[in-house]
Design an enzyme around this catalytic site. Sequence first.
Site, PDB file in Angstrom:
ATOM      1  CG  HIS A  89      -2.118  -0.785   1.115  1.00  0.00           C
ATOM      2  ND1 HIS A  89      -3.296  -0.281   0.618  1.00  0.00           N
ATOM      3  CD2 HIS A  89      -2.360  -2.078   1.410  1.00  0.00           C
ATOM      4  CE1 HIS A  89      -4.214  -1.230   0.617  1.00  0.00           C
ATOM      5  NE2 HIS A  89      -3.670  -2.341   1.095  1.00  0.00           N
ATOM      6  CE  LYS A 132      -6.383  14.124  -0.014  1.00  0.00           C
ATOM      7  NZ  LYS A 132      -6.438  12.858  -0.746  1.00  0.00           N
ATOM      8  NE  ARG A 133      -4.681  10.050  10.060  1.00  0.00           N
ATOM      9  CZ  ARG A 133      -4.522   9.131  11.011  1.00  0.00           C
ATOM     10  NH1 ARG A 133      -5.396   8.155  11.146  1.00  0.00           N
ATOM     11  NH2 ARG A 133      -3.512   9.209  11.847  1.00  0.00           N
ATOM     12  CE  LYS A 159      -2.933  10.855   2.902  1.00  0.00           C
ATOM     13  NZ  LYS A 159      -3.718  10.222   1.816  1.00  0.00           N
ATOM     14  CB  THR A 168     -10.050   5.142  -1.914  1.00  0.00           C
ATOM     15  OG1 THR A 168      -9.770   5.470  -0.539  1.00  0.00           O
ATOM     16  CG2 THR A 168      -9.339   3.876  -2.307  1.00  0.00           C
ATOM     17  CE  LYS A 202     -13.794   6.880   0.119  1.00  0.00           C
ATOM     18  NZ  LYS A 202     -13.173   7.257   1.405  1.00  0.00           N
TER      19      LYS A 202
HETATM   20  C1  LIG Z   1     -11.888   7.375   1.703  1.00  0.00           C
HETATM   21  C2  LIG Z   1     -11.447   7.784   3.045  1.00  0.00           C
HETATM   22  C3  LIG Z   1     -10.097   8.004   3.296  1.00  0.00           C
HETATM   23  C4  LIG Z   1      -9.031   7.890   2.223  1.00  0.00           C
HETATM   24  O1  LIG Z   1      -8.871   9.166   1.626  1.00  0.00           O
HETATM   25  P1  LIG Z   1      -7.615   9.490   0.681  1.00  0.00           P
HETATM   26  O2  LIG Z   1      -7.947  10.838   0.143  1.00  0.00           O
HETATM   27  O3  LIG Z   1      -7.600   8.446  -0.373  1.00  0.00           O
HETATM   28  O4  LIG Z   1      -6.419   9.482   1.536  1.00  0.00           O
HETATM   29  C5  LIG Z   1      -9.714   8.390   4.558  1.00  0.00           C
HETATM   30  N1  LIG Z   1     -10.624   8.558   5.540  1.00  0.00           N
HETATM   31  C6  LIG Z   1     -11.933   8.378   5.337  1.00  0.00           C
HETATM   32  C7  LIG Z   1     -12.877   8.599   6.456  1.00  0.00           C
HETATM   33  C8  LIG Z   1     -12.401   7.975   4.088  1.00  0.00           C
HETATM   34  O5  LIG Z   1     -13.706   7.757   3.900  1.00  0.00           O
END
Ligand SMILES: *Cc1c(COP(=O)(O)O)cnc(C)c1O
Length: 839
Positions: A386, A577-578, A583, A687, A691
């Site tokens: 990952h 995101k985190r 990032k 991911t 979304k």
């Molecule tokens: C989808 C999701 C992530 C992943 O987000 P990235 O932008 O791909 O890092 C992290 N936290 C939550 C709550 C999510 O639903």
Amino acid sequence: MVSDESPSTDARRIGPSFKANHPLASGPVVQPAPTVDGFVEAFLAELNYGQGVLLSQSTVNDQYLALARTVRRYLMADWLETGARRRQAQQKTVAYLSAEYLLGRQLGNNLLATNLQDVAEEAMRRSGIDIAALRSQEVEPGLGNGGLGRLAACFVDSLATMDVPCIGYGIRYEYGIFRQTFVEDRQVELPDSWLSLGSPWEFPHPERQVIVSFGGHTETTTDDAGVERSRWIPDWNVLGMPYHYMVPGFRNGVVNTLRLWSARATHAFDLQIFNSGDYAQAVRSQTFAENISKVLYPEDSTPQGKELRLQQQYFFVACSLHDFIDNTLPADYDLRRLPERLVVQLNDTHPVIAIPELMRILVDRKGFDWDEAWDITKRCFAYTCHTLLPEALEVWSVDLLGRLLPRHLEIIYRINEEFLDEVREAFPGDEMRVRRMSVIAEHPERSVRMAYLATVAGAKVNGVAELHSQLLRDKVLPDFSQLWPEKFTNVTNGVTPRRFVLLANRRLSDLVTDTIGEGWVTDLDRLRELEPHAEDPEFRAAFRQVKADNKERLYKLLRVRDGLDLPREAMLDVMVKRLHEYKRQTLKLLHIVSLYEGVVSGRVAPEDLTPRTVVFGAKAAPGYHMAKEIIFLINAVADTVNADPRVAGRLSVAFPANYNVTLAEKLIPAADLSEQISLAGKEASGTGNMKFALNGALTIGTDDGANVEIRRLVGDDNFFLFGMTEPEVETLRGEGYVPADLYEQDPVLRATIDLLASGHFTGGDRQVVAPVVDNLLHQDAFMALADFPAYLEAQARVDAAYADPDTWSRMAILNVARSGFFSSDRSMRDYLERIWTAR
Ligand SMILES: *Cc1c(COP(=O)(O)O)cnc(C)c1O
């Protein structure tokens, strides 16, 4: 001394014993058809008989629990039937091993899966209850950090919807990811006691408990056939208690199982100490055992090599393999044929200790000779990587591993020896290569490289997006991909359209269904049929109305949840995101500060700013200091910008605390712009990006992770690309990157950073902004300054496109229409084809 024997023989004794020939013995009692009256009756029965209260005396929590149990009833027959069918059919089963499942709330998803939303809503109304209040009562099981855990949750959803036999195995953490609050703009972590009001979705199964051993030493003995064998004499153990969770497919009568393990003290453990007369110590030992599943480690991407973490990993892996081999397979199953019945997918390196564990089971417990056991093991495992960040590649010190799992360390050594012989044979005389490829690293301390172990043992190794899989082959594991090119493959991640479109965005879903019919929810490529409607002004208007409604809903929530008051009309620009330096939340922050600086310096007239609301959501690992400084700075900038009348109505910044799945489901459907701005070559897939695209947000993004594939599918014209490519990043790094030079040369960048550094956003305090500013100027490991000009230019293109609603809607509709590829159903088809059936 405690033996390594499992309690499964006992478990079988207290297992199925019902012999009567009653017709109800072999099939479930089916819940009557779901009418509103029937639902009300079932709900009241749950309230009275399950919860022990009268409706008139019930709290919202009582009502939530009763509603959840009512919905559960409608899934139960399918669950029991699916289980029975799986036992009968003896098909190959996917054991998905993941230390994290970021599930999100269950009630809404399960109402969706059973198609009971309308019935339940009406039933609640007739009972005088607002179902929305009950939905809000659920605390989401936050048993994961971010993308990796959410991916596991999407995958089990898709496998159930596709009727693939799968058991998701993991840990039932008593405390999931911390709850984030802000105190004086700084992150404060609160414990996530998600179980405290009761969890209606779980089923404990004490009869399936498993003993897991730790510590001690090994002894060499000679067996009856004169073969030398090693024997593990552990010195302590714990019990693993499984909790089962339903994983319903989408209206297909299938309910798979998620089996999460909770740690308990064993009786044997207790007795030893009880017998010595120290009651208090015996009770403390209980706590010691329970610590193993007490809390999720809150590090995302940068694991800490903590002993408890290794205990967690071995604990759940040992429970899961034991559960499958001894309690799921028929008692007389010929384990030589194990690969026909089992494929273990390792979600990152966290469960990799399963490899020596299966070897130990086969060799030590089942009496296989080494070569045969190794042949079986190699055919059972596949590994998903990952990351590309070197600091994220997990290693365990030999010292710690040997102390906690001495037999496993021996097995790892032997696997490595035989593997290195194979390398020597393939590359005679290349000792450098042998050292590079060794599963055992010598520096900075002797340790086991878990990714290497997984690659040696795994039948397949996959990355999570095309670019990532390529970099995995070329940069992370190049020696391995030379030795075994056929082992490496790609499966691009996906997200479940059930939760992230149908549930999160009912308005868009209704519009889509009205336009192209129903099938898209389980066949997401059908979204393509929306393409021609991008040219239809009426459809575009309806699409814009959906966005407006979702924004309205979001802003209502943020007003109540966070006391935020956001303007209705502005573009909604979202980065959630985190919090991680790679990032590049700081790049987004620099953009905001530059917009603001333009106005306050008089360089830009406020009327020339495209009205924007920027929303951040991000948790930082509690020990990640720089990430926490960045959070502080975002909050400080937000406070200042939002209070400054010079940009009122033109620029606002919001940072609602505690970004989680529940908030994602509200934020993403409302977003206009999706920020996916990691430094190229750092984000494995992402991911979140998928979304957003599926919910009709446009992406501003770098050529990184799955952004590459999103852009290729939606088309260059419908994606705002900027920044260096991965090879350009490498070149710049090779030349020697000096961020301070960029600061000197670029007047906009200089003015932006100067304003940040001046203390303007921190009440004149320059000290508190120094950590972030100095880091950017003197280090900037993720090259935010290098991409800053390109980012501003791309944001100007965003503004231009947004100025024409028809242009923007057309682009957004095409994003939805062309993103069907990012369904996790497609990811699962790829795993089935490339990994799970190919061997
Ligand atoms: C989808 C999701 C992530 C992943 O987000 P990235 O932008 O791909 O890092 C992290 N936290 C939550 C709550 C999510 O639903």
